[in-house]
Design an enzyme around this catalytic site. Sequence first.
Site, PDB file in Angstrom:
ATOM      1  N   PHE A 128      90.222   3.016  88.340  1.00 27.43           N
ATOM      2  CA  PHE A 128      90.740   1.662  88.105  1.00 27.43           C
ATOM      3  C   PHE A 128      90.155   1.134  86.792  1.00 27.43           C
ATOM      4  CE2 PHE A 128      91.072  -2.920  88.831  1.00 27.43           C
ATOM      5  CZ  PHE A 128      92.352  -3.012  89.332  1.00 27.43           C
ATOM      6  N   ASP A 198      82.970   3.285  94.488  1.00 29.29           N
ATOM      7  CA  ASP A 198      83.768   2.069  94.618  1.00 29.29           C
ATOM      8  C   ASP A 198      84.668   2.252  95.836  1.00 29.29           C
ATOM      9  OD1 ASP A 198      85.601  -0.015  94.473  1.00 29.29           O
ATOM     10  OD2 ASP A 198      85.553  -0.063  92.282  1.00 29.29           O
ATOM     11  N   TYR A 223      89.308  -8.554  99.304  1.00 26.00           N
ATOM     12  CA  TYR A 223      90.666  -9.093  99.504  1.00 26.00           C
ATOM     13  C   TYR A 223      91.717  -8.038  99.793  1.00 26.00           C
ATOM     14  CZ  TYR A 223      90.679  -8.158  94.414  1.00 26.00           C
ATOM     15  OH  TYR A 223      90.548  -7.585  93.188  1.00 26.00           O
ATOM     16  N   LYS A 224      91.323  -6.771  99.864  1.00 24.90           N
ATOM     17  CA  LYS A 224      92.301  -5.717 100.156  1.00 24.90           C
ATOM     18  C   LYS A 224      92.316  -5.479 101.667  1.00 24.90           C
ATOM     19  CE  LYS A 224      92.005  -4.046  95.462  1.00 24.90           C
ATOM     20  NZ  LYS A 224      91.194  -3.276  94.509  1.00 24.90           N
ATOM     21  N   ARG A 378     104.200   1.942  94.838  1.00 24.57           N
ATOM     22  CA  ARG A 378     103.014   2.087  95.685  1.00 24.57           C
ATOM     23  C   ARG A 378     103.209   1.316  96.986  1.00 24.57           C
ATOM     24  NH1 ARG A 378      96.996  -0.012  94.082  1.00 24.57           N
ATOM     25  NH2 ARG A 378      98.051  -2.012  94.347  1.00 24.57           N
TER      26      ARG A 378
HETATM   27  C1  LIG Z   1      90.955  -3.844  93.279  1.00 26.07           C
HETATM   28  C2  LIG Z   1      89.892  -3.076  92.565  1.00 26.07           C
HETATM   29  C3  LIG Z   1      88.929  -3.732  91.811  1.00 26.07           C
HETATM   30  C4  LIG Z   1      89.000  -5.233  91.662  1.00 26.07           C
HETATM   31  O1  LIG Z   1      87.958  -5.756  90.950  1.00 26.07           O
HETATM   32  P1  LIG Z   1      87.830  -7.339  90.833  1.00 26.07           P
HETATM   33  O2  LIG Z   1      86.541  -7.523  90.181  1.00 26.07           O
HETATM   34  O3  LIG Z   1      87.941  -7.893  92.213  1.00 26.07           O
HETATM   35  O4  LIG Z   1      88.998  -7.828  90.034  1.00 26.07           O
HETATM   36  C5  LIG Z   1      87.938  -2.984  91.211  1.00 26.07           C
HETATM   37  N1  LIG Z   1      87.912  -1.632  91.336  1.00 26.07           N
HETATM   38  C6  LIG Z   1      88.854  -0.972  92.034  1.00 26.07           C
HETATM   39  C7  LIG Z   1      88.785   0.503  92.155  1.00 26.07           C
HETATM   40  C8  LIG Z   1      89.873  -1.674  92.659  1.00 26.07           C
HETATM   41  O5  LIG Z   1      90.804  -1.028  93.341  1.00 26.07           O
END
Ligand SMILES: *Cc1c(COP(=O)(O)O)cnc(C)c1O
Length: 419
Positions: A128, A198, A223-224, A378
């Site tokens: 990401f 992560d 939030y996921k 997705r």
């Molecule tokens: C959704 C996600 C994030 C989100 O990071 P924020 O700091 O909440 O914007 C980070 N890393 C991964 C791998 C994600 O899927």
Amino acid sequence: MTRDDALALDATDPLAPLRDQFALPPGTIYLDGNSLGVLPKTTAARVAEVVTGEWGTGLIVSWNRAGWITLPQRVGDKIARLVGAAPGELVAADSTSVNLYKVLAAALDIVRADAPQRRRILSERSNFPTDLYIAEALAAERGFELVLLDTPEAIPAALDESAAVLMLTHVNYRSGRMHDMAALTRAAHAAGALTIWDLAHSAGAVPLDLNAAGADFAIGCGYKYLNGGPGAPAFVWAHARHVERFRQPLAGWMGHAAPFEFTPGYRPAAGIARYLCGTPAILALAALECGVDSVLAAEPLGGLAALRAKSLALTRLFADEVRARCPQLRLVSPETEAERGSQVCLAPRDEPALAYAVVQALIARGVVGDFRAPDILRFGFTPLYLRHVDAFDAAVQLAEVLASGEWRRPEFNQRQAVT
Ligand SMILES: *Cc1c(COP(=O)(O)O)cnc(C)c1O
């Protein structure tokens, strides 16, 4: 598989009652819980109580009386149960990006002290972007090199005497491919490197055991799959062997040993509390707690092992139906189920432009997935609230959108800010 077969699976699904915890909008098949989990029915009342009761009436006394000051730990202990961490090892705070900065900095400090010749942070090019941006910035700041690998298969060979930290996202956000955390952590440790995981697309979706894997640091998203609401606080974990070795660089007063002594010098708190920085976002933490509770409600029904089995059944059903009905698309997610997270990603075989527009046309029909550039459709499958018939119907609708060509309509081809 027929629609009746799918309905029959729902009729005998022991996890089916969990769906009732959620305020799902009628007529919607929600396949985006991997981006923003749905609203638990308890959240609005709980947040209202915190606003009007704890804040409105209790005012500042609520920091003590309502337990606000320890909310990052209380919610953290609940999340710990979902990721194989012990009570007291994990806190909910800040964002995933900010928490990555903290743990990567701490990991680089450990390497600098123990093995200063190790200069490389290893990650995947497909990770990401925020993770890569944070690592790029820290590498430049601390004199390390960020090395991006093109395939998961290239990771073991890259773990050599130059490797400092292996920083991976457990389930890839775009492909849905899941790493073997225990095996890669073993390989990293055998090579003398530390690991950062992560768990953004894993926590609440797949079984995790950070302590059994011997991982070094972990972060994840609220939030996921944890259903904490838009911009919910994230979480951070450090293995007990590391947690007190270094202070993290965002040395704010909430991570101080005694914040209310108001002393000028920084003394880090014991344990994971030192990974806190500023004043906790109480309203957001209250909502996150409701979301985490909605996942913990599966514990008496088999917990994450049962959720995982259902998730695989859902992704299998959807992928099989898409294969049979949508010749225009190919499966991007792994065929091998042990390597598949809780999502199915598809890509057009010939016409890349259809990916975005098909997702928009599906949303107009009430089937909500998302698009990830450049050409990925997705679909996240959250077993807490999705039924087998939802997976079946989504595949049928996808086939209809493709066969009818309705995705070619101009309104489905207007790119919006959030995809
Ligand atoms: C959704 C996600 C994030 C989100 O990071 P924020 O700091 O909440 O914007 C980070 N890393 C991964 C791998 C994600 O899927």
